[in-house]
Write an enzyme that holds these catalytic residues in place. Sequence first.
Site, PDB file in Angstrom:
ATOM      1  N   ASN A 141       0.829  -1.202   0.000  1.00  0.00           N
ATOM      2  CA  ASN A 141       0.000   0.000   0.000  1.00  0.00           C
ATOM      3  C   ASN A 141       0.861   1.248   0.000  1.00  0.00           C
ATOM      4  O   ASN A 141       1.997   1.230   0.457  1.00  0.00           O
ATOM      5  CB  ASN A 141      -0.984   0.010   1.187  1.00  0.00           C
ATOM      6  CG  ASN A 141      -0.505  -0.813   2.360  1.00  0.00           C
ATOM      7  OD1 ASN A 141       0.338  -0.350   3.129  1.00  0.00           O
ATOM      8  ND2 ASN A 141      -0.986  -2.031   2.485  1.00  0.00           N
TER       9      ASN A 141
ATOM     10  N   GLY B  64      -7.117  -4.628  -1.428  1.00  0.00           N
ATOM     11  CA  GLY B  64      -7.504  -5.726  -2.301  1.00  0.00           C
ATOM     12  C   GLY B  64      -7.531  -5.473  -3.790  1.00  0.00           C
ATOM     13  O   GLY B  64      -8.109  -6.244  -4.541  1.00  0.00           O
TER      14      GLY B  64
ATOM     15  N   GLU C  19      -3.968  -1.653   5.937  1.00  0.00           N
ATOM     16  CA  GLU C  19      -2.933  -1.081   6.808  1.00  0.00           C
ATOM     17  C   GLU C  19      -3.159   0.409   7.093  1.00  0.00           C
ATOM     18  O   GLU C  19      -2.248   1.119   7.511  1.00  0.00           O
ATOM     19  CB  GLU C  19      -1.545  -1.277   6.197  1.00  0.00           C
ATOM     20  CG  GLU C  19      -1.099  -2.735   6.071  1.00  0.00           C
ATOM     21  CD  GLU C  19      -0.814  -3.448   7.393  1.00  0.00           C
ATOM     22  OE1 GLU C  19      -1.044  -2.855   8.459  1.00  0.00           O
ATOM     23  OE2 GLU C  19      -0.363  -4.607   7.342  1.00  0.00           O
TER      24      GLU C  19
ATOM     25  N   HIS D 113       4.566   0.741   1.379  1.00  0.00           N
ATOM     26  CA  HIS D 113       4.652  -0.573   2.019  1.00  0.00           C
ATOM     27  C   HIS D 113       4.581  -1.629   0.919  1.00  0.00           C
ATOM     28  O   HIS D 113       3.618  -1.659   0.164  1.00  0.00           O
ATOM     29  CB  HIS D 113       3.528  -0.756   3.032  1.00  0.00           C
ATOM     30  CG  HIS D 113       3.393  -2.158   3.532  1.00  0.00           C
ATOM     31  ND1 HIS D 113       4.476  -2.892   3.969  1.00  0.00           N
ATOM     32  CD2 HIS D 113       2.329  -2.980   3.652  1.00  0.00           C
ATOM     33  CE1 HIS D 113       4.060  -4.094   4.332  1.00  0.00           C
ATOM     34  NE2 HIS D 113       2.761  -4.183   4.137  1.00  0.00           N
TER      35      HIS D 113
ATOM     36  N   HIS E 193       6.873 -10.587   6.428  1.00  0.00           N
ATOM     37  CA  HIS E 193       5.692  -9.872   5.931  1.00  0.00           C
ATOM     38  C   HIS E 193       6.044  -8.961   4.746  1.00  0.00           C
ATOM     39  O   HIS E 193       5.534  -9.137   3.657  1.00  0.00           O
ATOM     40  CB  HIS E 193       5.078  -9.091   7.106  1.00  0.00           C
ATOM     41  CG  HIS E 193       3.947  -8.198   6.721  1.00  0.00           C
ATOM     42  ND1 HIS E 193       2.977  -7.800   7.599  1.00  0.00           N
ATOM     43  CD2 HIS E 193       3.627  -7.601   5.539  1.00  0.00           C
ATOM     44  CE1 HIS E 193       2.106  -7.011   6.982  1.00  0.00           C
ATOM     45  NE2 HIS E 193       2.478  -6.876   5.733  1.00  0.00           N
TER      46      HIS E 193
END
Length: 192
Positions: free
Chosen positions: A43, A58, A93, A112, A163
């Site tokens: 993001n 998404g 997030e 991110h 992650h």
Amino acid sequence: MGRRFKTEFTGESFELEEEIAKEFLETCKILDLTGLAPGAAGNVSIRTDRGMLITPGGKPFGCLTQEDIIWVVEYKQKTNTAKVKGKFEPSSETPMHYLVYKNFPEINAIVHAHDPLVLKNPGLVEKLKIKTTAREMPYGTLELAEEVIRELKESRYVFIKNHGSISVGKNLKNATSLMLQVHRIFENEGKD
Ligand SMILES: [Zn+2]
């Protein structure tokens, strides 16, 4: 991936300067082309004087348009609610982005990504002394945001263990080029 906060929509559309939208979408496209946001992961956000603009949750980065950008007017930690304008749910997030801006007045942009090269080479992360979150926390939680904020006090690029990565800067150009710079180091390392 689901969202761990509530969204309160306060309008579908809003005015957005063409220059800002263009730079924002260009960053998303670069991350898509370099494979740093596989699937719909990752993001991007920027701080504006009216709140923050962030990518929707998404949606793959490659095909985002201006209509997909979400304006987060406010995020309230107490009620865990994001007040937004736009047509879609904001990134999962969103609380992390919001809290990073709150903690670092000099930061105006956040990228991110889920860089597969960085993720599969934790040894190099360690060797390069890249700041890494100490504890693993689920995505979208305030606990993860706290882990990230602690490391951002010492570095503009932080590896979120198992992650992804987060890079920040005084503008989107800086945050993006830092993300790409680290990506290139990992790319070159794989060549020899
Ligand atoms: Zn992520």
